[in-house]
Write a protein that holds these residues in place. Sequence first.
Motif, mmCIF file in Angstrom:
data_model
loop_
_atom_site.group_PDB
_atom_site.id
_atom_site.type_symbol
_atom_site.label_atom_id
_atom_site.label_comp_id
_atom_site.label_asym_id
_atom_site.label_seq_id
_atom_site.Cartn_x
_atom_site.Cartn_y
_atom_site.Cartn_z
ATOM 1 N N SER A 62 0.830 -1.210 0.000
ATOM 2 C CA SER A 62 0.000 0.000 0.000
ATOM 3 C C SER A 62 0.865 1.260 0.000
ATOM 4 O O SER A 62 0.522 2.247 -0.640
ATOM 5 N N PHE A 63 1.991 1.202 0.728
ATOM 6 C CA PHE A 63 2.880 2.366 0.765
ATOM 7 C C PHE A 63 3.424 2.668 -0.640
ATOM 8 O O PHE A 63 3.435 3.832 -1.070
ATOM 9 N N ILE A 67 2.885 6.240 -2.515
ATOM 10 C CA ILE A 67 3.955 7.224 -2.746
ATOM 11 C C ILE A 67 4.187 7.481 -4.244
ATOM 12 O O ILE A 67 4.385 8.632 -4.652
ATOM 13 N N SER B 125 -3.709 2.617 0.463
ATOM 14 C CA SER B 125 -2.828 3.527 -0.281
ATOM 15 C C SER B 125 -3.522 4.866 -0.533
ATOM 16 O O SER B 125 -2.914 5.930 -0.389
ATOM 17 N N MET B 128 -3.664 6.824 2.701
ATOM 18 C CA MET B 128 -2.350 7.432 2.970
ATOM 19 C C MET B 128 -2.190 8.695 2.125
ATOM 20 O O MET B 128 -1.681 9.704 2.590
#
Lengths: 95, 201
Positions: A62-63, A67, B125, B128
Motif C-alpha cells: 500500500s505504501f 507514494i 494507499s 495514505m
Amino acid sequence: MDIIIVMAIGIIIGNFIKNKNFKIINEKIQLIATIILIFAMGINIGSKENFVNELANLGITSFIFFIIPTILSIIVVYFLTKRFMTNKERKDSQW
Amino acid sequence: MVKYTVSALIVGLFIGILDLNIDLLNLITQNTDLILYILMFSVGISIGMQDGVLTKIKQFNIKIFIIPFGIIIASFFAGIICSLLTNIPYNYSMAITSGMGWYSLSGATLSKLVNSSIGSIAFLSNLMREIFSFFIIPFIAIRFNYYTCIAPAGATSEDTTLPMMLKYTDEHTVVLSVINGIICSFFVPILISICLNLPPL
C-alpha cells in the motif's frame, strides 16, 4: 462495465432532482453502503489463515501504491501548469 | 468519514479473525453486489445533482482540464510502475492508482470486483494519499505553485482536502480545486472499470 451503467442512470436521475434535502440523504446512503463494503472486506481479510503475514505485506504494498502516484502527479501537474498556465491566472496564484 | 470507514475495517477484521458466524453478517457479506450497485447509483446521483459545473467549465475553457488530465496520466504511469515493483497484474495495479485518493470508493469497489487484498491495498494507499496531502499542501504552495497543491489531493480536492486549499492557496486555485475534484471523482469509477477490463498480459 455494469457499474458505469448504474452510475450513468444515477447521473441522469440526479439531474432531475432539485430537492436539496435529498443531497443529505444521498450522502448518508453513500456512507452506509461504503461502510458495509469496507466492513465485508475486513471480514474477508481477517478470515484468511495467514492474516498477520498478509497484513504486513499489504502495508508495504500500500505504501508503494501511495507514494508513487502521489509524487508522480505532483511532478506532472507542476510541469503542465508551469508550461500551459502562464497567463494572468498564474501570476495571481504565485507568491 | 475516515473514522467510520477505518472502524468498519477494524471491526470487520476482528470478526474475520474470530471467525464469528452470525446470520445477519452472512446476509451482508453475501449481498455486496447489490450494495455496490446502490453505492454507484448514489455516486451517480451526486454527480447529476451538481449545479453549474458546466457553466464554470465554459468560463475557464479548456485549461480547466490541464490539472485533472495531469493527475489521471500520472495515475496511469504510476500504476504501471507499481505493477513492475509489486508483481501485481498491471490492470489491477492501474485500477488501484485510478482511485486518485478516493480511498472509500476505490477500496469498496475493488474489494468487490477483484478481491479483498486488492481492495485493501486500494483503501490503505488512497487513505495514505489523502492524509499525506494535508501535510504536503503547505510545502507545495511555497516551493512549487498553487496549482500543484491540487495534484496530491486528486479526487479529494473538492471535499476533504479543500480546507487546506482555502488556507494555503488563493480563491482562483480553490475554484479549480473544486472542479478538479468533481472531474477526477467522475472518472474514478469509470477508470477503475476500464482498467479491470484491460486484457491481461
